[in-house]
Design a protein around this motif. Sequence first.
Motif, PDB file in Angstrom:
ATOM      1  N   LEU A 109      79.674  63.779-149.298  1.00  0.00           N
ATOM      2  CA  LEU A 109      79.791  62.827-149.930  1.00  0.00           C
ATOM      3  C   LEU A 109      80.468  63.359-151.825  1.00  0.00           C
ATOM      4  CD1 LEU A 109      75.681  62.210-149.839  1.00  0.00           C
ATOM      5  CD2 LEU A 109      78.648  61.751-148.102  1.00  0.00           C
ATOM      6  N   LYS A 146      71.811  55.123-144.960  1.00  0.00           N
ATOM      7  CA  LYS A 146      70.097  55.501-145.177  1.00  0.00           C
ATOM      8  C   LYS A 146      70.462  54.525-143.922  1.00  0.00           C
ATOM      9  CE  LYS A 146      66.970  52.160-147.761  1.00  0.00           C
ATOM     10  NZ  LYS A 146      66.943  51.781-149.344  1.00  0.00           N
ATOM     11  N   SER A 181      78.072  54.905-153.199  1.00  0.00           N
ATOM     12  CA  SER A 181      77.204  53.694-153.182  1.00  0.00           C
ATOM     13  C   SER A 181      77.362  53.240-151.770  1.00  0.00           C
ATOM     14  CB  SER A 181      76.784  53.045-154.401  1.00  0.00           C
ATOM     15  OG  SER A 181      78.139  51.756-154.853  1.00  0.00           O
ATOM     16  N   GLU A 206      75.798  66.797-148.670  1.00  0.00           N
ATOM     17  CA  GLU A 206      75.761  66.407-149.585  1.00  0.00           C
ATOM     18  C   GLU A 206      76.633  67.182-151.045  1.00  0.00           C
ATOM     19  OE1 GLU A 206      71.746  66.775-151.052  1.00  0.00           O
ATOM     20  OE2 GLU A 206      70.782  64.652-149.566  1.00  0.00           O
ATOM     21  N   GLN A 266      76.121  56.481-148.785  1.00  0.00           N
ATOM     22  CA  GLN A 266      75.027  56.644-148.889  1.00  0.00           C
ATOM     23  C   GLN A 266      74.021  55.841-148.731  1.00  0.00           C
ATOM     24  OE1 GLN A 266      74.595  57.247-153.694  1.00  0.00           O
ATOM     25  NE2 GLN A 266      74.375  59.273-152.883  1.00  0.00           N
ATOM     26  N   ALA A 270      78.446  60.076-142.863  1.00  0.00           N
ATOM     27  CA  ALA A 270      78.852  61.332-143.698  1.00  0.00           C
ATOM     28  C   ALA A 270      80.009  61.269-143.652  1.00  0.00           C
ATOM     29  CB  ALA A 270      77.677  61.897-144.053  1.00  0.00           C
TER      30      ALA A 270
END
Length: 216
Positions: free
Chosen positions: A19, A39, A32, A15, A35, A60
């Motif tokens: 990212l 998920k 977005s 993170e 991410q 990632a």
Amino acid sequence: MLMQQPNLEIMNFVEQQILPRYNAFGKSHGLSHVQRVIKNSLALAAVTGADVNMVYVIAAYHDLGMEGPRAIHHITSGKILTADARLKKWFSAEQIKIMKEAVEDHRASSSRAPRSIYGKIVAEADRDLDPNVVFSRAILFGIENYPELNEEQMWKRFRDHMKEKYSRTGYLKLWIPGSPNAKNLETIRKTIDNEQELRKTFNDIYPQLIKEESGQ
């Protein structure tokens, strides 16, 4: 099935260090998007029993190669992952090799099946086949990368891309049976089958995206 969470130390590293690099890639492949792929990947890890830390890192890193030419971004992403010595703190050389191959194998236009379940997971997770997301991302990519095209040319580019990638004869393949993507892909294909419906979809989305882009 309960979804496992990755190691907290790995999550903090990703993170903070990984990212944020996606902010440079535009909305269609930006933060977005990655991410959403993370998920989706974690949900598929729960279904398949794959190592959640490996799945998380693969997701990632999967598009970091967008820092270079798009055509080889999956290969570049694999090189970036392999070259990141910080990952040796958590993963063995064999795990890193598997993760590199998974990143290389994620691209939708690849002619062969991914080499491992990890490649199948990220390839499947990258196909966020929510119809509105698919249509919007394709139009947005055109706006961001072909600003010289007028609306009619944008429509033709969008239509051709939809047919080439998502139609019943398109190159996109799904690798994990029973994933939520199969149902969504059928919805997309029904829209593509009816060109009037596809044009209406474009006409509904394009003006709003143009307005958002020009307002930046």
